[in-house]
Design a protein around this motif. Structure first.
Motif, PDB file in Angstrom:
ATOM      1  N   PRO A  99       0.798  -1.229   0.000  1.00 49.77           N
ATOM      2  CA  PRO A  99       0.000   0.000   0.000  1.00 49.77           C
ATOM      3  C   PRO A  99       0.833   1.283   0.000  1.00 49.77           C
ATOM      4  O   PRO A  99       0.383   2.317  -0.503  1.00 49.77           O
ATOM      5  CB  PRO A  99      -0.822  -0.111   1.285  1.00 49.77           C
ATOM      6  N   VAL A 125      -4.229   4.600  -8.516  1.00 50.19           N
ATOM      7  CA  VAL A 125      -4.876   3.542  -7.738  1.00 50.19           C
ATOM      8  C   VAL A 125      -5.249   4.058  -6.352  1.00 50.19           C
ATOM      9  O   VAL A 125      -6.352   3.807  -5.853  1.00 50.19           O
ATOM     10  CB  VAL A 125      -3.952   2.304  -7.611  1.00 50.19           C
ATOM     11  N   ILE A 126      -4.342   4.776  -5.726  1.00 51.69           N
ATOM     12  CA  ILE A 126      -4.600   5.323  -4.390  1.00 51.69           C
ATOM     13  C   ILE A 126      -5.782   6.286  -4.431  1.00 51.69           C
ATOM     14  O   ILE A 126      -6.630   6.310  -3.536  1.00 51.69           O
ATOM     15  CB  ILE A 126      -3.352   6.048  -3.842  1.00 51.69           C
ATOM     16  N   GLU A 127      -5.862   7.066  -5.493  1.00 50.52           N
ATOM     17  CA  GLU A 127      -6.928   8.058  -5.627  1.00 50.52           C
ATOM     18  C   GLU A 127      -8.262   7.443  -6.033  1.00 50.52           C
ATOM     19  O   GLU A 127      -9.308   7.752  -5.452  1.00 50.52           O
ATOM     20  CB  GLU A 127      -6.514   9.113  -6.657  1.00 50.52           C
ATOM     21  N   GLN A 128      -8.225   6.535  -7.020  1.00 51.83           N
ATOM     22  CA  GLN A 128      -9.456   6.007  -7.605  1.00 51.83           C
ATOM     23  C   GLN A 128      -9.931   4.703  -6.973  1.00 51.83           C
ATOM     24  O   GLN A 128     -11.082   4.327  -7.128  1.00 51.83           O
ATOM     25  CB  GLN A 128      -9.270   5.815  -9.110  1.00 51.83           C
ATOM     26  N   LYS A 129      -8.980   3.985  -6.334  1.00 55.65           N
ATOM     27  CA  LYS A 129      -9.313   2.700  -5.694  1.00 55.65           C
ATOM     28  C   LYS A 129      -9.964   1.730  -6.677  1.00 55.65           C
ATOM     29  O   LYS A 129     -10.924   1.034  -6.356  1.00 55.65           O
ATOM     30  CB  LYS A 129     -10.223   2.936  -4.480  1.00 55.65           C
ATOM     31  N   ASP A 130      -9.431   1.709  -7.891  1.00 56.24           N
ATOM     32  CA  ASP A 130      -9.972   0.837  -8.936  1.00 56.24           C
ATOM     33  C   ASP A 130      -8.874   0.567  -9.959  1.00 56.24           C
ATOM     34  O   ASP A 130      -7.785   1.156  -9.889  1.00 56.24           O
ATOM     35  CB  ASP A 130     -11.173   1.516  -9.602  1.00 56.24           C
ATOM     36  N   PRO A 152      -6.069  -2.732  -7.604  1.00 49.72           N
ATOM     37  CA  PRO A 152      -5.960  -2.813  -6.141  1.00 49.72           C
ATOM     38  C   PRO A 152      -6.819  -3.935  -5.566  1.00 49.72           C
ATOM     39  O   PRO A 152      -7.837  -4.317  -6.150  1.00 49.72           O
ATOM     40  CB  PRO A 152      -6.490  -1.444  -5.698  1.00 49.72           C
ATOM     41  N   PHE A 154      -8.401  -5.274  -1.597  1.00 51.54           N
ATOM     42  CA  PHE A 154      -8.672  -4.695  -0.288  1.00 51.54           C
ATOM     43  C   PHE A 154      -8.947  -5.756   0.781  1.00 51.54           C
ATOM     44  O   PHE A 154      -9.382  -6.873   0.486  1.00 51.54           O
ATOM     45  CB  PHE A 154      -9.873  -3.751  -0.386  1.00 51.54           C
ATOM     46  N   LEU A 160      -6.609  -0.975   1.989  1.00 56.77           N
ATOM     47  CA  LEU A 160      -5.853  -1.471   0.841  1.00 56.77           C
ATOM     48  C   LEU A 160      -4.878  -2.549   1.294  1.00 56.77           C
ATOM     49  O   LEU A 160      -4.084  -2.333   2.214  1.00 56.77           O
ATOM     50  CB  LEU A 160      -5.094  -0.320   0.175  1.00 56.77           C
ATOM     51  N   ILE A 163      -1.441  -4.042  -4.269  1.00 55.37           N
ATOM     52  CA  ILE A 163      -1.731  -3.635  -5.641  1.00 55.37           C
ATOM     53  C   ILE A 163      -0.999  -4.607  -6.553  1.00 55.37           C
ATOM     54  O   ILE A 163       0.209  -4.810  -6.406  1.00 55.37           O
ATOM     55  CB  ILE A 163      -1.239  -2.204  -5.929  1.00 55.37           C
TER      56      ILE A 163
END
Length: 238
Positions: A99, A125-130, A152, A154, A160, A163
């Motif tokens: 993470p 990835v950190i921003e959108q989580k997708d 990512p 979870f 998280l 990735i």
């Protein structure tokens, strides 16, 4: 009118006619090149969309593999290596990233001291989580030009966990660019990532040398609008 004056007038008319012909020819040539550039861009854009969607499915499947996300360090390399061997025609590398952006393991082994926290795909990835499409880049692990994508995963509480990152080989891009002989031969197609690095053709595995030769930019488009910061830049040799 004297012969000398007639000759001078004829010379002027010939020069004007030659210039008009040249200008017309240049206009036609430029128009053809721009049309070809649009076709090349469309081919690249559509192919990127296809390979990205396939990569998304692959990363999700990989995340479901036993031990892929639960194995610690060196043991993580085993399922990654098996999957990479199965998918080696398409993928150059698989990575499991912590993470905080630190590389956890690769198909070869556990790795320490390598961080991807500055990579565009990590930040997205950190921003959108997708799932995200990153950029065309030269991989830190493989040393080869790839298209980076990331998915990512979870914990049950939403935190998280890891990735999974894949480096897509660029054979499909090479194939499109190899078809360039169907188009204007004076065109140079390059991919420009967010940092401004030009990766020319992806055929040689080497960074391009911007500024080599005389060329004029005739087209610039987002590689995959809304999902990637990379751009397709098309030049014409002059």
């Amino acid at each position: 009118m004297k012969k000398k004056e007639i000759y001078s007038l004829v010379a002027v008319l010939v020069a004007v006619a030659a210039f008009v012909a040249f200008a017309y020819g240049l206009k036609v040539k430029t128009s053809t090149a721009q049309k070809d550039a649009s076709q090349i861009y469309a081919l690249i854009r559509d192919r990127v969309a296809t390979v990205a969607e396939q990569a998304k499915d692959t990363l999700k499947q990989l995340g479901d593999e036993e031990h892929t996300l639960s194995a610690k360090n060196d043991d993580c390399a085993i399922p990654l290596a098996a999957y990479l061997n199965e998918k080696k025609e398409v993928f150059d590398v698989f990575l499991r990233v912590k993470p905080n952006g630190e590389l956890d393991c690769t198909p070869k082994s556990a790795v320490s001291g390598v961080s991807f926290s500055e990579r565009i795909y990590y930040k997205k990835v950190i921003e959108q989580k997708d799932f995200v499409i990153g950029e065309f880049l030269v991989g830190k692990v493989s040393g080869l030009p790839v298209l980076a994508v990331a998915q990512p995963f979870f914990e049950e509480d939403g935190a998280l966990k890891y990735i999974l990152v894949a480096g897509l080989k660029t054979k499909w891009l090479e194939a499109i660019l190899a078809e360039n002989n169907k188009f204007d031969e004076t065109l140079i197609v390059e991919i420009q990532d967010a940092s401004g690095t030009l990766l020319s053709y992806f055929a040689t595995g080497h960074l391009a040398n911007p500024g080599e030769g005389r060329r004029v930019e005739i087209a610039r488009h987002k590689l995959f609008p809304g999902a990637s910061d990379a751009e397709v830049v098309i030049f014409q040799k002059t």
